[in-house]
Design a protein around this motif. Structure first.
Motif, PDB file in Angstrom:
ATOM      1  N   LEU A  80      36.410  34.559  42.412  1.00  0.00           N
ATOM      2  CA  LEU A  80      37.413  33.626  41.921  1.00  0.00           C
ATOM      3  C   LEU A  80      37.334  32.360  42.774  1.00  0.00           C
ATOM      4  CD1 LEU A  80      39.376  34.326  39.511  1.00  0.00           C
ATOM      5  CD2 LEU A  80      38.257  36.289  40.556  1.00  0.00           C
ATOM      6  N   LEU A  81      37.177  31.224  42.137  1.00  0.00           N
ATOM      7  CA  LEU A  81      36.957  29.950  42.821  1.00  0.00           C
ATOM      8  C   LEU A  81      37.982  29.706  43.930  1.00  0.00           C
ATOM      9  CD1 LEU A  81      35.506  27.141  42.907  1.00  0.00           C
ATOM     10  CD2 LEU A  81      37.292  26.351  41.340  1.00  0.00           C
ATOM     11  N   VAL A  82      37.468  29.319  45.110  1.00  0.00           N
ATOM     12  CA  VAL A  82      38.314  28.827  46.200  1.00  0.00           C
ATOM     13  C   VAL A  82      37.949  27.363  46.411  1.00  0.00           C
ATOM     14  CG1 VAL A  82      38.984  29.078  48.626  1.00  0.00           C
ATOM     15  CG2 VAL A  82      38.375  31.113  47.279  1.00  0.00           C
ATOM     16  N   PRO A  83      38.894  26.451  46.298  1.00  0.00           N
ATOM     17  CA  PRO A  83      38.575  25.022  46.330  1.00  0.00           C
ATOM     18  C   PRO A  83      38.326  24.490  47.736  1.00  0.00           C
ATOM     19  CG  PRO A  83      40.933  25.313  46.051  1.00  0.00           C
ATOM     20  CD  PRO A  83      40.334  26.692  46.026  1.00  0.00           C
ATOM     21  N   GLY A 136      33.841  22.360  46.344  1.00  0.00           N
ATOM     22  CA  GLY A 136      34.802  22.960  45.434  1.00  0.00           C
ATOM     23  C   GLY A 136      36.137  22.235  45.390  1.00  0.00           C
ATOM     24  N   ARG A 137      36.418  21.390  46.405  1.00  0.00           N
ATOM     25  CA  ARG A 137      37.659  20.610  46.370  1.00  0.00           C
ATOM     26  C   ARG A 137      37.689  19.689  45.157  1.00  0.00           C
ATOM     27  NH1 ARG A 137      36.360  19.998  51.954  1.00  0.00           N
ATOM     28  NH2 ARG A 137      37.699  21.282  53.298  1.00  0.00           N
ATOM     29  N   GLU A 138      36.495  19.276  44.720  1.00  0.00           N
ATOM     30  CA  GLU A 138      36.410  18.401  43.560  1.00  0.00           C
ATOM     31  C   GLU A 138      36.726  19.145  42.269  1.00  0.00           C
ATOM     32  OE1 GLU A 138      32.479  16.804  43.649  1.00  0.00           O
ATOM     33  OE2 GLU A 138      32.642  16.141  45.742  1.00  0.00           O
ATOM     34  N   ALA A 142      45.244  30.136  50.505  1.00  0.00           N
ATOM     35  CA  ALA A 142      46.523  29.721  51.074  1.00  0.00           C
ATOM     36  C   ALA A 142      46.335  28.492  51.964  1.00  0.00           C
ATOM     37  CB  ALA A 142      47.136  30.872  51.877  1.00  0.00           C
ATOM     38  N   TYR A 143      45.289  28.509  52.778  1.00  0.00           N
ATOM     39  CA  TYR A 143      45.034  27.384  53.677  1.00  0.00           C
ATOM     40  C   TYR A 143      44.650  26.122  52.910  1.00  0.00           C
ATOM     41  CZ  TYR A 143      43.063  24.699  57.555  1.00  0.00           C
ATOM     42  OH  TYR A 143      42.789  23.705  58.476  1.00  0.00           O
ATOM     43  N   ALA A 144      43.792  26.293  51.890  1.00  0.00           N
ATOM     44  CA  ALA A 144      43.328  25.144  51.126  1.00  0.00           C
ATOM     45  C   ALA A 144      44.470  24.421  50.427  1.00  0.00           C
ATOM     46  CB  ALA A 144      42.279  25.576  50.101  1.00  0.00           C
ATOM     47  N   LEU A 145      45.474  25.182  50.005  1.00  0.00           N
ATOM     48  CA  LEU A 145      46.536  24.591  49.196  1.00  0.00           C
ATOM     49  C   LEU A 145      47.821  24.304  49.968  1.00  0.00           C
ATOM     50  CD1 LEU A 145      45.849  26.720  46.044  1.00  0.00           C
ATOM     51  CD2 LEU A 145      45.600  24.268  46.202  1.00  0.00           C
ATOM     52  N   ASN A 168      48.271  26.236  55.721  1.00  0.00           N
ATOM     53  CA  ASN A 168      48.671  27.349  56.579  1.00  0.00           C
ATOM     54  C   ASN A 168      47.965  28.611  56.110  1.00  0.00           C
ATOM     55  OD1 ASN A 168      49.902  29.363  58.071  1.00  0.00           O
ATOM     56  ND2 ASN A 168      51.995  28.747  57.611  1.00  0.00           N
ATOM     57  N   HIS A 169      47.089  29.157  56.945  1.00  0.00           N
ATOM     58  CA  HIS A 169      46.317  30.338  56.540  1.00  0.00           C
ATOM     59  C   HIS A 169      47.166  31.594  56.458  1.00  0.00           C
ATOM     60  CE1 HIS A 169      46.296  30.360  60.929  1.00  0.00           C
ATOM     61  NE2 HIS A 169      46.031  31.668  60.902  1.00  0.00           N
ATOM     62  N   LEU A 170      48.390  31.560  56.966  1.00  0.00           N
ATOM     63  CA  LEU A 170      49.287  32.717  56.886  1.00  0.00           C
ATOM     64  C   LEU A 170      50.296  32.588  55.757  1.00  0.00           C
ATOM     65  CD1 LEU A 170      49.998  33.338  60.684  1.00  0.00           C
ATOM     66  CD2 LEU A 170      48.280  34.446  59.233  1.00  0.00           C
ATOM     67  N   ALA A 171      50.193  31.530  54.972  1.00  0.00           N
ATOM     68  CA  ALA A 171      51.135  31.313  53.868  1.00  0.00           C
ATOM     69  C   ALA A 171      50.893  32.316  52.745  1.00  0.00           C
ATOM     70  CB  ALA A 171      51.013  29.894  53.340  1.00  0.00           C
ATOM     71  N   SER A 172      51.842  32.375  51.824  1.00  0.00           N
ATOM     72  CA  SER A 172      51.684  33.266  50.678  1.00  0.00           C
ATOM     73  C   SER A 172      50.509  32.840  49.807  1.00  0.00           C
ATOM     74  CB  SER A 172      52.957  33.252  49.822  1.00  0.00           C
ATOM     75  OG  SER A 172      53.914  34.134  50.325  1.00  0.00           O
ATOM     76  N   GLU A 173      49.873  33.820  49.202  1.00  0.00           N
ATOM     77  CA  GLU A 173      48.829  33.557  48.200  1.00  0.00           C
ATOM     78  C   GLU A 173      49.428  32.684  47.095  1.00  0.00           C
ATOM     79  OE1 GLU A 173      46.132  33.149  45.620  1.00  0.00           O
ATOM     80  OE2 GLU A 173      45.417  34.681  47.045  1.00  0.00           O
ATOM     81  N   PRO A 174      48.886  31.479  46.889  1.00  0.00           N
ATOM     82  CA  PRO A 174      49.500  30.558  45.923  1.00  0.00           C
ATOM     83  C   PRO A 174      49.238  30.897  44.465  1.00  0.00           C
ATOM     84  CG  PRO A 174      47.675  29.499  47.072  1.00  0.00           C
ATOM     85  CD  PRO A 174      47.820  30.862  47.656  1.00  0.00           C
TER      86      PRO A 174
END
Length: 363
Positions: free
Chosen positions: A188-191, A195-197, A339-342, A345-351
């Motif tokens: 599943l794509l991680v931006p 991939g940010r584009e 979570a970090y990309a969006l 915070n790498h400990l944030a909830s799965e968006p």
């Protein structure tokens, strides 16, 4: 007792992805490394690679994925693979397929590499080549798969899923089976990286959920093994829905069902990524450094056991938001890279998770 306080043996690496080189002949739209067809400085030497493998084998016996870039562009690939194999490590190779022929396949087999993977991001040349941005890339993978099969070398097919190719998912599964792959592995794509584009190509949370449900429904219905990567709540789906409740409908066409399956987020728990310059990360999609092998005499074991970053992600109870109290947090854990990309915070909830935990967050 939280995960961070558990004994070390409960968190041994089972899988390490090692970016031998960042050089690549393709120009893929989703590439986490934004890899180009040029020389990259500061790659590990052959002897440094051997030293690293010695250290890893001294405390664990993980599968080593030799990846890139295009790892077949390193002249010492076969020596590195042979050294790892001599230490009892299971060596596998992730390649774009453009350099595969009967001669290279024989070298791969003779070096002890036990399995290889190819990527197909479209069921046709038009869709795959458009994503990989190199004409002929699709035909190269088809030919490479045929060569591997002819030489009895097991291979799997990887597919990065996003909105542009989601409608092709059933055809991609059938194509992987037709080619003779032992496993079909959607990512599943991680931006991140290039991939940010593609942020607008990220599946919505609802599409994400329906896609994982459709994949779960294919278990036992296909002649090929299914594995799903960068989709940790696949584990939840499998457990929430017995096989007879998973409907064989395509995720693009059906309405959301009541819920969400794979091995969860393994980063820092049973998986790590090593970059072409020797930095260690949770995974290739999370650009946070757990340690630098050049600065600690290539002691991967020390980084694995003592990195603050790894310790943080092992303590799933400390995750923010619903990921920190969800009843599936030890099976799933959410995607730390997404979570970090969006959120930063790498400990944030799965968006991209629509599930609402039954447990209430403690106040």
């Amino acid at each position: 007792m939280t995960d961070s306080l558990q004994t070390t043996h409960q968190h041994l690496p089972r899988l390490i992805a090692w970016e031998l080189t960042r050089t690549c002949r393709l120009n893929c739209r989703h590439c986490r490394a934004a890899a180009e067809n040029r020389h990259y400085d500061n790659e590990l030497t052959t002897n440094q690679c051997f030293q690293l493998l010695d250290n890893i084998a001294a405390f664990s016996q993980p599968i080593i994925i030799l990846t890139g870039g295009e790892p077949m562009l390193r002249a010492d690939l076969y020596d590195i693979a042979d050294h790892g194999n001599s230490l009892g490590l299971r060596m596998v190779l992730a390649t774009c397929g453009t350099l595969i022929d009967d001669t290279s396949i024989r070298k791969i087999i003779d070096s002890g590499i036990q399995c290889i993977s190819f990527s197909l991001d479209g069921a046709t040349a038009e869709s795959h080549d458009g994503f990989r941005r190199v004409p002929g890339a699709f035909d190269a993978v088809i030919a490479a798969a045929a060569t591997a099969r002819r030489n009895s070398l097991p291979f799997q097919i990887n597919t990065t899923l996003a909105r542009h190719n989601l409608a092709e998912l059933p055809q991609l599964l059938k194509l992987a089976e037709k080619l003779g792959a032992i496993t079909f592995n959607p990512f599943l794509l991680v931006p991140t990286g290039r991939g940010r584009e593609l942020a607008d190509q990220e599946l919505s949370a609802q599409q994400y959920e329906r896609t994982l449900q459709w994949l779960a429904a294919q278990r036992g219905n296909s002649g090929i093994k299914l594995r799903v990567t960068c989709a940790p709540h696949y584990q939840r789906i499998i457990r929430q829905n017995p096989d007879d409740q998973l409907r064989d409908n395509h995720p693009v066409l059906t309405a959301p069902q009541s819920s969400s399956y794979t091995a969860g987020c393994m980063g820092g728990k049973s998986f790590a990524f090593i970059s072409h310059t020797g930095t260690v990360q949770l995974c290739g999609f999370l650009d946070l450094i757990a340690g630098d092998l050049r600065l600690n005499d290539f002691d991967f074991a020390d980084i694995w056991k003592n990195s603050e970053l790894f310790q943080q992600v092992r303590d799933v109870d400390s995750y923010r938001g619903k990921c920190g109290y969800c009843e599936y947090r030890r099976l799933c854990g959410g995607c730390r890279a997404r979570a970090y990309a969006l959120t930063g915070n790498h400990l944030a909830s799965e968006p991209f998770c629509i599930y609402q935990p039954r447990e209430m967050e403690s106040t």
